[in-house]
Write an enzyme that holds these catalytic residues in place. Structure first.
Site, PDB file in Angstrom:
ATOM      1  N   LYS A  22       0.836  -1.207   0.000  1.00  0.00           N
ATOM      2  CA  LYS A  22       0.000   0.000   0.000  1.00  0.00           C
ATOM      3  C   LYS A  22       0.868   1.252   0.000  1.00  0.00           C
ATOM      4  O   LYS A  22       0.619   2.189  -0.761  1.00  0.00           O
ATOM      5  CB  LYS A  22      -0.898   0.004   1.248  1.00  0.00           C
ATOM      6  CG  LYS A  22      -1.596   1.330   1.484  1.00  0.00           C
ATOM      7  CD  LYS A  22      -2.468   1.300   2.718  1.00  0.00           C
ATOM      8  CE  LYS A  22      -1.782   1.682   4.005  1.00  0.00           C
ATOM      9  NZ  LYS A  22      -1.441   3.097   4.151  1.00  0.00           N
ATOM     10  N   ASN A  23       1.899   1.253   0.857  1.00  0.00           N
ATOM     11  CA  ASN A  23       2.688   2.476   1.030  1.00  0.00           C
ATOM     12  C   ASN A  23       3.616   2.779  -0.151  1.00  0.00           C
ATOM     13  O   ASN A  23       4.237   3.841  -0.188  1.00  0.00           O
ATOM     14  CB  ASN A  23       3.502   2.402   2.326  1.00  0.00           C
ATOM     15  CG  ASN A  23       2.623   2.595   3.548  1.00  0.00           C
ATOM     16  OD1 ASN A  23       1.418   2.823   3.431  1.00  0.00           O
ATOM     17  ND2 ASN A  23       3.210   2.504   4.728  1.00  0.00           N
ATOM     18  N   CYS A 126      -5.121  12.985  13.175  1.00  0.00           N
ATOM     19  CA  CYS A 126      -5.272  11.571  12.861  1.00  0.00           C
ATOM     20  C   CYS A 126      -5.148  10.829  14.170  1.00  0.00           C
ATOM     21  O   CYS A 126      -4.518  11.315  15.105  1.00  0.00           O
ATOM     22  CB  CYS A 126      -4.184  11.180  11.887  1.00  0.00           C
ATOM     23  SG  CYS A 126      -3.713   9.480  11.924  1.00  0.00           S
ATOM     24  N   ARG A 131       0.757  14.572  13.533  1.00  0.00           N
ATOM     25  CA  ARG A 131       1.262  14.431  12.166  1.00  0.00           C
ATOM     26  C   ARG A 131       1.240  15.747  11.383  1.00  0.00           C
ATOM     27  O   ARG A 131       0.460  15.925  10.460  1.00  0.00           O
ATOM     28  CB  ARG A 131       0.493  13.342  11.416  1.00  0.00           C
ATOM     29  CG  ARG A 131       0.640  11.984  12.061  1.00  0.00           C
ATOM     30  CD  ARG A 131      -0.149  10.923  11.376  1.00  0.00           C
ATOM     31  NE  ARG A 131       0.630  10.152  10.419  1.00  0.00           N
ATOM     32  CZ  ARG A 131       0.136   9.131   9.726  1.00  0.00           C
ATOM     33  NH1 ARG A 131      -1.110   8.790   9.854  1.00  0.00           N
ATOM     34  NH2 ARG A 131       0.898   8.466   8.890  1.00  0.00           N
ATOM     35  N   ASP A 317       4.829   0.532  11.992  1.00  0.00           N
ATOM     36  CA  ASP A 317       3.619  -0.115  11.468  1.00  0.00           C
ATOM     37  C   ASP A 317       3.495  -1.583  11.886  1.00  0.00           C
ATOM     38  O   ASP A 317       2.500  -2.228  11.571  1.00  0.00           O
ATOM     39  CB  ASP A 317       3.580  -0.014   9.936  1.00  0.00           C
ATOM     40  CG  ASP A 317       3.194   1.378   9.467  1.00  0.00           C
ATOM     41  OD1 ASP A 317       2.811   2.217  10.296  1.00  0.00           O
ATOM     42  OD2 ASP A 317       3.287   1.630   8.240  1.00  0.00           O
ATOM     43  N   ARG A 409      -8.697  -0.755   4.531  1.00  0.00           N
ATOM     44  CA  ARG A 409      -7.820   0.292   3.992  1.00  0.00           C
ATOM     45  C   ARG A 409      -6.462  -0.294   3.620  1.00  0.00           C
ATOM     46  O   ARG A 409      -5.826   0.180   2.688  1.00  0.00           O
ATOM     47  CB  ARG A 409      -7.601   1.399   5.038  1.00  0.00           C
ATOM     48  CG  ARG A 409      -8.781   2.304   5.252  1.00  0.00           C
ATOM     49  CD  ARG A 409      -8.386   3.437   6.161  1.00  0.00           C
ATOM     50  NE  ARG A 409      -7.059   3.897   5.805  1.00  0.00           N
ATOM     51  CZ  ARG A 409      -6.127   4.279   6.669  1.00  0.00           C
ATOM     52  NH1 ARG A 409      -6.372   4.287   7.953  1.00  0.00           N
ATOM     53  NH2 ARG A 409      -4.955   4.683   6.254  1.00  0.00           N
TER      54      ARG A 409
HETATM   55  C1  UD1 Z   1       4.397   6.843   6.445  1.00  0.00           C
HETATM   56  C2  UD1 Z   1       3.551   5.605   6.239  1.00  0.00           C
HETATM   57  C3  UD1 Z   1       3.014   5.105   7.572  1.00  0.00           C
HETATM   58  C4  UD1 Z   1       4.162   4.896   8.555  1.00  0.00           C
HETATM   59  C5  UD1 Z   1       5.048   6.130   8.645  1.00  0.00           C
HETATM   60  C6  UD1 Z   1       6.302   5.913   9.473  1.00  0.00           C
HETATM   61  C7  UD1 Z   1       2.613   5.803   4.022  1.00  0.00           C
HETATM   62  C8  UD1 Z   1       1.400   6.007   3.176  1.00  0.00           C
HETATM   63  N1  UD1 Z   1       2.454   5.903   5.348  1.00  0.00           N
HETATM   64  O1  UD1 Z   1       3.543   7.826   6.997  1.00  0.00           O
HETATM   65  O2  UD1 Z   1       2.333   3.867   7.336  1.00  0.00           O
HETATM   66  O3  UD1 Z   1       3.629   4.619   9.837  1.00  0.00           O
HETATM   67  O4  UD1 Z   1       5.471   6.547   7.332  1.00  0.00           O
HETATM   68  O5  UD1 Z   1       7.036   4.857   8.956  1.00  0.00           O
HETATM   69  O6  UD1 Z   1       3.677   5.506   3.533  1.00  0.00           O
HETATM   70  N2  UD1 Z   1       6.446  14.593  10.859  1.00  0.00           N
HETATM   71  C9  UD1 Z   1       6.624  15.910  11.215  1.00  0.00           C
HETATM   72  N3  UD1 Z   1       6.480  16.886  10.254  1.00  0.00           N
HETATM   73  C10 UD1 Z   1       6.170  16.568   8.965  1.00  0.00           C
HETATM   74  C11 UD1 Z   1       6.015  15.207   8.601  1.00  0.00           C
HETATM   75  C12 UD1 Z   1       6.157  14.232   9.582  1.00  0.00           C
HETATM   76  O7  UD1 Z   1       6.893  16.228  12.376  1.00  0.00           O
HETATM   77  O8  UD1 Z   1       6.048  17.478   8.145  1.00  0.00           O
HETATM   78  C13 UD1 Z   1       6.591  13.551  11.909  1.00  0.00           C
HETATM   79  C14 UD1 Z   1       5.336  12.717  12.099  1.00  0.00           C
HETATM   80  O9  UD1 Z   1       4.417  13.364  12.943  1.00  0.00           O
HETATM   81  C15 UD1 Z   1       5.926  11.470  12.714  1.00  0.00           C
HETATM   82  C16 UD1 Z   1       7.277  11.344  12.012  1.00  0.00           C
HETATM   83  O10 UD1 Z   1       7.563  12.643  11.489  1.00  0.00           O
HETATM   84  O11 UD1 Z   1       6.129  11.662  14.084  1.00  0.00           O
HETATM   85  C17 UD1 Z   1       7.331  10.346  10.894  1.00  0.00           C
HETATM   86  O12 UD1 Z   1       6.247  10.560  10.026  1.00  0.00           O
HETATM   87  P1  UD1 Z   1       6.321  10.237   8.474  1.00  0.00           P
HETATM   88  O13 UD1 Z   1       7.528   9.405   8.181  1.00  0.00           O
HETATM   89  O14 UD1 Z   1       6.155  11.503   7.713  1.00  0.00           O
HETATM   90  O15 UD1 Z   1       5.020   9.342   8.266  1.00  0.00           O
HETATM   91  P2  UD1 Z   1       4.016   9.347   7.045  1.00  0.00           P
HETATM   92  O16 UD1 Z   1       4.756   9.658   5.785  1.00  0.00           O
HETATM   93  O17 UD1 Z   1       2.813  10.141   7.388  1.00  0.00           O
END
Ligand code: UD1
Length: 430
Positions: A22-23, A126, A131, A317, A409
């Site tokens: 999915k990711n 979320c 996030r 995850d 999902r």
């Molecule tokens: C992706 C995955 C999700 C997985 C996560 C971490 C997909 C569709 N989803 O989510 O399944 O759990 O990676 O491996 O691929 N953060 C910030 N600022 C930002 C962006 C992120 O502070 O602008 C923080 C988030 O709150 C979190 C951390 O960074 O604490 C990691 O998040 P991130 O790697 O961005 O996760 P996703 O891309 O949302």
């Protein structure tokens, strides 16, 4: 809303075909926005999140086709789909579409790169944490974009002539921000260097697709991605890699229920930390030509401590699923969640099975018990829901998992895959 009913106690034996990730599928679909030529994706999983992203892409003007099975293809394999963004008719991604799935925010990168403007709803909160999107905005601004927040939307404009390459050092590793800046940089002028990039296999899968589309990227698989911008990308055909989270989930399900299962198509190098952790708990894991075999024959599960980390560490995850397994270990284990601040909502639900877990800040302490008891439980997010299914497989008696839409999902044909291996599991339609 559908529910899942299961009766625990059966071992799992047989084969489970691992679906496309999915990711990876989601950002690959989003990459189609970067070119006016068709992008063909193979092994796309049949998931609610994929359907939801189709709606979002269609709103931007993308034509989407699902192709039928081809001669020689295995039954139950992934879908072959074409995404054709010949003409972007709308650069707004509206709230009612984006709010349902955070990853849809990532369209901001390609839209800005190709159309030089984008108006994308903030994804909002979320269940697993706040996030934020600060890292995305930091990266896009560094590429020269002018960013405004207006009525809940991020309004982004590229400078005249388009985005301009630069060096971006992320202060924190983010999968989504890495995907977004990588996609945007393929069409920027000059060179972009992303330092402290996420190294998840899905990023590599997307980067390879972008290269097949004509992008110039080096450092794939490392924390330093170098992208030489090109003036346009073209169509390509690319395969979605196998889902390492689905793989880890069924590995833990087999560990929990006992038995011997081949996870067909799984690639050990994509989840080595999780497999090593499982081996440490006494589960036998072997690499075979066509997948990973997981085997446990009645011996006890040893307690193991884990800490979630960006790839190549233990994935967040799989944290809920591993916690489910630890509830039946022969001792006490500690689980530290370092990625998301609020990813322990499954703890209260696991307690309904009789599990003994306490949480103090980032750390959950799990005291193993010889036997869980089936219960009525409710899922709060995707990975948490599947941890409840896993617990139900090993619990005595009946378990009902409510709010199954979370599972749909991210897990394709979950009941079918498990019941073929001997689990007593069925979906109760609403
Ligand atoms: C992706 C995955 C999700 C997985 C996560 C971490 C997909 C569709 N989803 O989510 O399944 O759990 O990676 O491996 O691929 N953060 C910030 N600022 C930002 C962006 C992120 O502070 O602008 C923080 C988030 O709150 C979190 C951390 O960074 O604490 C990691 O998040 P991130 O790697 O961005 O996760 P996703 O891309 O949302």
């Amino acid at each position: 809303m559908d529910r899942i009913r299961l009766v625990g106690g059966n071992e799992l034996n047989g084969e489970i075909l691992i679906s496309g990730a999915k990711n990876a599928a989601l950002p690959l679909m989003i990459s189609s926005l970067l070119t006016h030529e068709p992008l063909v994706l193979e092994n796309v999983p049949r998931l609610a999140d994929v359907k939801q992203l189709e709606r979002i892409l269609e709103n931007h003007g993308v034509d989407i086709a699902v192709h039928g099975r081809r001669r020689g293809e295995a039954e139950g394999g992934g879908q072959r789909m074409t995404f054709h963004a010949k003409d972007i008719v709308d650069t707004t991604a509206p709230y009612d579409l984006v709010s349902k799935m955070r990853a849809s925010f990532w369209v901001i990168g390609p839209l800005l790169a190709r159309e030089h403007n984008a108006r994308v709803s903030l994804p909002g909160g979320c269940a697993i944490g706040t996030r934020p999107v600060d890292l995305f905005l930091y990266g896009l601004k560094a590429l020269g974009a002018d960013i405004d927040i207006d009525e809940g939307y991020v309004v982004a404009k590229a400078p005249k002539g388009g985005l301009v390459g630069t060096t971006i050092t992320f202060p924190k590793v983010s999968v989504g921000a890495t995907h977004t800046i990588l996609m945007a940089a393929t069409l920027a002028k000059g060179t972009t260097i992303i330092e402290n990039a996420a190294r998840e296999p899905e990023i590599g899968n997307v980067a390879e697709c972008l290269v097949a589309m004509g992008a110039k990227i080096s450092g794939i698989g490392t924390e330093r991605l170098v992208i030489e911008g090109v003036s346009e990308l073209h169509g390509a055909t690319h395969e979605v890699l196998p889902d390492r989270i689905e793989t880890g989930t069924y590995a833990m399900a087999t560990a929990m229920a006992g038995g011997n299962v081949l996870l067909r198509g799984a690639r050990a190098e994509h989840l080595q930390a999780a497999l090593d952790t499982l081996s440490g708990s006494g589960v036998h894991i072997t690499n075979e030509d066509n997948g990973i075999r997981v085997y446990r024959n009645g011996n006890g599960i040893q307690p193991v401590d884990v800490e979630t980390q960006p790839f190549p560490g233990f994935p967040t995850d799989l944290q809920a699923q591993f916690m489910a397994l630890m509830t039946m270990s022969t001792g006490t284990s500690h689980i530290r969640e370092t990625i998301f601040e609020n990813r322990y909502m499954h703890v209260a639900e696991l307690a309904r099975f009789g599990a003994d877990i306490s949480v103090d800040g980032q750390v959950a302490t799990v005291h193993g018990k010889p036997q869980l008891k089936g219960a009525q439980v409710m899922a709060t997010d995707l990975r948490a829901s599947v941890s409840l299914v896993i617990a139900g497989l090993a619990a005595r008696g009946e378990t009902i998992v409510n709010r199954v839409y979370h599972l749909d999902r991210g897990f394709e044909r979950l009941e079918e895959k498990l019941s073929r291996c001997g689990a007593e599991i069925e979906r109760l339609a609403s």
